[in-house]
Scaffold this motif. Structure first.
Motif, PDB file in Angstrom:
ATOM      1  N   LEU A 276     -13.920 -12.961   4.665  1.00  0.00           N
ATOM      2  CA  LEU A 276     -12.953 -12.670   3.605  1.00  0.00           C
ATOM      3  C   LEU A 276     -13.155 -11.229   3.136  1.00  0.00           C
ATOM      4  O   LEU A 276     -14.263 -10.818   2.802  1.00  0.00           O
ATOM      5  N   PRO A 277     -12.099 -10.449   3.097  1.00  0.00           N
ATOM      6  CA  PRO A 277     -12.250  -9.006   2.901  1.00  0.00           C
ATOM      7  C   PRO A 277     -12.298  -8.551   1.438  1.00  0.00           C
ATOM      8  O   PRO A 277     -11.938  -9.289   0.521  1.00  0.00           O
ATOM      9  N   TYR A 278     -12.753  -7.333   1.278  1.00  0.00           N
ATOM     10  CA  TYR A 278     -12.503  -6.595   0.048  1.00  0.00           C
ATOM     11  C   TYR A 278     -11.110  -5.998   0.213  1.00  0.00           C
ATOM     12  O   TYR A 278     -10.764  -5.506   1.284  1.00  0.00           O
ATOM     13  N   THR A 279     -10.307  -6.071  -0.806  1.00  0.00           N
ATOM     14  CA  THR A 279      -8.912  -5.674  -0.653  1.00  0.00           C
ATOM     15  C   THR A 279      -8.534  -4.530  -1.584  1.00  0.00           C
ATOM     16  O   THR A 279      -9.155  -4.325  -2.634  1.00  0.00           O
ATOM     17  N   ILE A 280      -7.511  -3.808  -1.172  1.00  0.00           N
ATOM     18  CA  ILE A 280      -6.954  -2.719  -1.962  1.00  0.00           C
ATOM     19  C   ILE A 280      -5.627  -3.215  -2.513  1.00  0.00           C
ATOM     20  O   ILE A 280      -4.714  -3.535  -1.745  1.00  0.00           O
ATOM     21  N   ASP A 281      -5.526  -3.297  -3.811  1.00  0.00           N
ATOM     22  CA  ASP A 281      -4.332  -3.845  -4.442  1.00  0.00           C
ATOM     23  C   ASP A 281      -3.562  -2.747  -5.162  1.00  0.00           C
ATOM     24  O   ASP A 281      -4.129  -1.969  -5.935  1.00  0.00           O
ATOM     25  N   GLY A 282      -2.275  -2.692  -4.898  1.00  0.00           N
ATOM     26  CA  GLY A 282      -1.425  -1.690  -5.531  1.00  0.00           C
ATOM     27  C   GLY A 282      -0.133  -1.552  -4.753  1.00  0.00           C
ATOM     28  O   GLY A 282      -0.013  -2.023  -3.614  1.00  0.00           O
ATOM     29  N   THR A 283       0.858  -0.931  -5.363  1.00  0.00           N
ATOM     30  CA  THR A 283       2.137  -0.761  -4.688  1.00  0.00           C
ATOM     31  C   THR A 283       2.069   0.384  -3.684  1.00  0.00           C
ATOM     32  O   THR A 283       1.420   1.410  -3.917  1.00  0.00           O
ATOM     33  N   ARG A 284       2.747   0.211  -2.565  1.00  0.00           N
ATOM     34  CA  ARG A 284       2.746   1.250  -1.538  1.00  0.00           C
ATOM     35  C   ARG A 284       3.523   2.494  -1.961  1.00  0.00           C
ATOM     36  O   ARG A 284       3.481   3.517  -1.273  1.00  0.00           O
ATOM     37  N   SER A 285       4.216   2.382  -3.071  1.00  0.00           N
ATOM     38  CA  SER A 285       4.902   3.575  -3.577  1.00  0.00           C
ATOM     39  C   SER A 285       3.940   4.517  -4.286  1.00  0.00           C
ATOM     40  O   SER A 285       4.262   5.675  -4.543  1.00  0.00           O
ATOM     41  N   ALA A 286       2.727   4.027  -4.603  1.00  0.00           N
ATOM     42  CA  ALA A 286       1.720   4.899  -5.224  1.00  0.00           C
ATOM     43  C   ALA A 286       1.281   5.951  -4.224  1.00  0.00           C
ATOM     44  O   ALA A 286       1.140   5.678  -3.028  1.00  0.00           O
ATOM     45  N   LYS A 287       1.051   7.173  -4.704  1.00  0.00           N
ATOM     46  CA  LYS A 287       0.705   8.273  -3.804  1.00  0.00           C
ATOM     47  C   LYS A 287      -0.522   7.961  -2.956  1.00  0.00           C
ATOM     48  O   LYS A 287      -0.580   8.306  -1.780  1.00  0.00           O
ATOM     49  N   ALA A 288      -1.499   7.285  -3.557  1.00  0.00           N
ATOM     50  CA  ALA A 288      -2.751   7.010  -2.846  1.00  0.00           C
ATOM     51  C   ALA A 288      -2.599   5.962  -1.758  1.00  0.00           C
ATOM     52  O   ALA A 288      -3.487   5.813  -0.910  1.00  0.00           O
TER      53      ALA A 288
END
Length: 358
Positions: free
Chosen positions: A89-101
């Protein structure tokens, strides 16, 4: 796991109408793992494949779903299975793909060191996220402590139950009980893992029960005393308030481990089983599910039992064998108390007689 029952029963692959798989921590690298497993096991491309998710009872849900497909006339024989790989089970990156990062994978890799401090991004542990109920805002270990506090389950009782559970598991392995229905994980013809290693990691606890006392309570320690637990989650502890001197009870040693594994069983009509010469191990008489307060999930089996028993036309006292989920000793012992108080079901007697999780 899908292939093992086929090989042991010499089940023709074209006799399988579909695969139903229960999987909690579903991943994107194998969407609909039932379909992936079916094709990799060499089953017909036309076979149905459905992945179900119902948290801890996902595998049982797969069996029920297979029966429903059969009752609906969609097929006569299904492989019902369950799988989990908590180590992956992974560590995940959560956020909208519209964010610059997060606008592309290349940017994510380039700005990797900045993600943890970005206001538009959250780096999360999917295990902790998955084990925390989003409605009640409490994780599964917290639910176990709620059960212990509500139903007066002591730490000593939990440690004793956990020790006996470990003892039964190790004794079963050593006696060869699991040899008939466990297959090793292999790669290139070599066995990578021949048996469940977790019970054997707890052998010292069986021989030296005083070691249980060395485990710190999750919700009663210098950093987070039980009074703080009641401050944060006391609203879930129905009928009790914190009193000075109360102790936390749930520990690493009286909780289940995080593990990987898979299982499968053939679900078929009686006529189909006989036609194929399959040994009939059991008849599915009925099932029952019962949703309750997420913070009180630990006692849900006590609530579901009368539903299943009524549908099957069976009395609790007539049960010769019970397989009960053991996520925490606290929840199991709470089931014993709650089940008897609410429905007159003597779970404790079943456990003492060896009928429960022998």
């Amino acid at each position: 796991a899908d292939q093992a029952p086929e090989e042991r029963t010499r089940l023709p692959k074209d006799a399988v109408d579909g695969v139903i798989a229960g999987w909690v921590g579903q991943a994107f690298n194998a969407p609909n793992i039932a379909r992936v497993a079916a094709l990799r096991a060499g089953l017909p491309e036309k076979s149905q494949a459905v992945t179900v998710q119902n948290n801890c009872v996902s595998s049982i849900e797969a069996v029920s779903a297979a029966a429903r497909f059969i009752l609906a006339g969609e097929g006569e024989l299904y492989l019902a299975c369950g799988t989990e790989s908590m180590s992956r089970l992974p560590y995940t990156i959560d956020g909208t793909r519209s964010a610059k990062a997060l606008r592309s994978l290349a940017v994510v890799k380039e700005k990797w060191s900045e993600l943890a401090t970005s206001p538009d991004v959250a780096v999360l542990d999917s295990i902790e996220q998955g084990l925390t109920d989003p409605v009640a805002g409490i994780n599964m270990a917290g639910c176990a402590e709620v059960s212990a506090q509500m139903h007066g389950v002591t730490r000593e009782a939990q440690d004793e139950y956990a020790r006996e559970s470990f003892r039964r598991a190790v004794a079963g392995w050593n006696a060869g009980f699991y040899a008939s229905h466990v297959v090793p994980v292999t790669e290139g013809g070599a066995a990578l893992l021949a048996k469940d290693e977790y019970p054997f990691l707890r052998e010292d606890l069986i021989d030296k029960p005083k070691m249980f006392a060395k485990a710190g309570a999750f919700y009663d320690n210098a950093a987070y005393p039980l009074s703080d637990f009641y401050r944060d989650f006391g609203r879930h502890v129905v009928g009790k308030e914190y009193r000075e001197g109360d102790k936390g009870t749930v520990t690493l040693f009286n909780s289940c481990g995080r593990s990987d594994g898979a299982s499968a069983v053939i679900v078929a009509t009686e006529n189909k089983a006989k036609e194929l010469g399959l040994e009939i191990l059991a008849e599915l008489k009925g099932w029952g599910y019962y949703g309750n307060n997420p913070a009180h999930m630990g006692v849900a089996p006590a609530l579901a039992a009368p539903v299943a028993l009524k549908r099957a036309g069976v009395a609790f006292e007539d049960l010769d064998l019970i397989e009960l989920h053991e996520p925490f000793a606290a929840t199991v012992l709470a089931i014993f108390k709650f089940g008897r108080e609410q429905f007159g079901h003597d779970w404790e007697a079943k456990n003492a007689s060896g009928a429960l999780n022998p």
